[in-house]
Each structure stands twice: as C-alpha cells, then as structure tokens.
Design an enzyme around this catalytic site. Sequence first.
Site, PDB file in Angstrom:
ATOM      1  CB  SER A 184      58.053   2.985 143.592  1.00  0.00           C
ATOM      2  OG  SER A 184      57.762   1.703 144.112  1.00  0.00           O
ATOM      3  CG  HIS A 209      57.975  -0.489 139.911  1.00  0.00           C
ATOM      4  ND1 HIS A 209      58.762  -1.341 140.636  1.00  0.00           N
ATOM      5  CD2 HIS A 209      57.613   0.501 140.765  1.00  0.00           C
ATOM      6  CE1 HIS A 209      58.876  -0.887 141.875  1.00  0.00           C
ATOM      7  NE2 HIS A 209      58.179   0.227 141.975  1.00  0.00           N
TER       8      HIS A 209
END
Length: 307
Positions: free
Chosen positions: A56, A281
């Site tokens: 990811s 993230h």
Amino acid sequence: MANDTRAAGGARGRRGTAVLGTALGGCALVAAATVPATAHPAGHGHGLRYVSLGDSYTSGPLIPAQVDAECARSDHNYPSLLASWRGASAFKDVSCAGATTKEMWQAQGGNAAQLDALDRSTDLVTVQIGGNDVGFGSIISTCARLGAQEPAGNPCERFYKGGGYDQLALAVLRTAPKVDRVLRAVHRRAPHARVLLVGYPDLLPEDGVGCFPAVPFAAKDFPYLRDTEKRLNLMLRTVAAWNRVDYADTYGPTVGHDMCKAPADRWIEPLQPAAPAAPAHPNARGEDAMARAVRDRLDHGHGRGRG
C-alpha cells in the site's frame, strides 16, 4: 501491517485504530533483486519498460485518482510519477494494498501474482514489500490500545520486550530471508533489469516527541516505534547490499514531514487524515517525495546493471 488496506472514501476517521494498523501494513521491508552487468540501458531500442511491485505504500490508497479499487492503487503514486518523468514506453504497476511477500507468487483477490508482470524485456523494477510480513497491523493496534491506558509511559515497548527480548527486532530478522527470496525471483524473471529496493518514509517524529491523541501511542513509545522503523529500513538496505543493487532511501528526505506535523507540513497522514490518503500512509506530497528519492537514486546510484 496485517490485512489489506483496501480503502474507500469512508475509511478515514471512522475506522480508527483498526485502519491505522492496517495502513501501516504498507510500511516495511523492501528489496531489490540481483542484476547482471548486461542490463539494458534505458531507451535501448525499445524505450524504458518499467514494472512496479509493492504494497500500500506503493499503491497509494485514497490518493486521487484511484485506478484499481481492489488494490487501492492511485495514478499519482510514486511509480506512476516516476514512469511519467522517465517517459516509460511500457509501464506496469501491480502494487496492491495489503500485499505480503507471498503475493509476489500468488494472486491477491483479482490481482495476479505480482512477479508475473516481469519478463526478460523489463528494464527497471522497483520493489516495496515486507512490512505486512512483519505484522505491523497488529503492532499498531496493540500499541494504540496500550497507549490509551497509559499515555505517559511506554507500555508498548514493555509489552514487546516482556519475554526478555525484542519481538519486533526478531520479526524484522525473520522477514529478511523472505525479502531476499523476492529479490532473487525478480532477477530470474527480469535478468536484464535494474532493480531498486525502496525504503519507507519517516512516519513518526525524528525527535521522538509524540502527538497523542492524533497518533494514539504513549509518549515514551514514540522513540521505540521510530527506532523499529529505522531497524526495518536498515535491514532493507542490508538486503540490497547482499544483492548488490541500489537502495532508495525515502526516510531521510521525508524527515520533518511525519504524521504528527500540521496538515500543511505533513506528507504522512495520521489516524484521521486531513488530505486524501489512507491513515498512516503517504498523501500525494508524500508519494511525490518518494518518487523524487527513487529518481535521485536512479540518477546517482551505483548498483549493478546500470547499463
């Protein structure tokens, strides 16, 4: 770093700690394969053929525009930016949120085994994998839960060192052979490619000062978790050296832009993102910073097979 972080727009905020843990699944050990000295120079007759493998942190969950909902893949992740800057004539990005080293050889939902994207004509491969093997999803969930009970202490560190050794350090060591196996497989499938191991960006403050409750770890656990990420990146750098390929450091260039910084300054989003990105993230600026780090390494690296 456990389960897939396939994120939809409602993932932010609502999913809290569970999503944060999954998100950090992208944060991990990555590597690149051995490359022979006969690698193609970029643009040798056919133009640059580039393949991106990863989890990811590579795919870019929630960053517009999402081009693969199942894998949470963005067209503004660092491989897409790099492919555009380099004028790649052929580009395959098969990165997928939640991927482990196993997904290099086996399908992940509708996403085929990532290694299948490689062939003998591939010129460039970037790889960012291994964090989900370490199990950071459960680590983040555990540390957040313990932090809520003892916000001023270091309950997470005590938990993981309670058996007389550091369980997280051991997890990193146990993942190294898995990453090495990935690198060797990349070399076999793309024997002429230049391969880069891409490290992970700075997630937590370099000075070890926390930001509870935005990032829900106990105050004295921030340095421990920061150092754990540094250990992961050091392992990746070492695996790259074993395989005599370049390592792209994305940690150094992102120091000062971690998830504790103000929205205008951060390149990593916290538990409740203010910009389109998965919790814990990189946002679009973070992906851009990683792309620049990889580009700089391509321009100045000294790995085998530079052509």
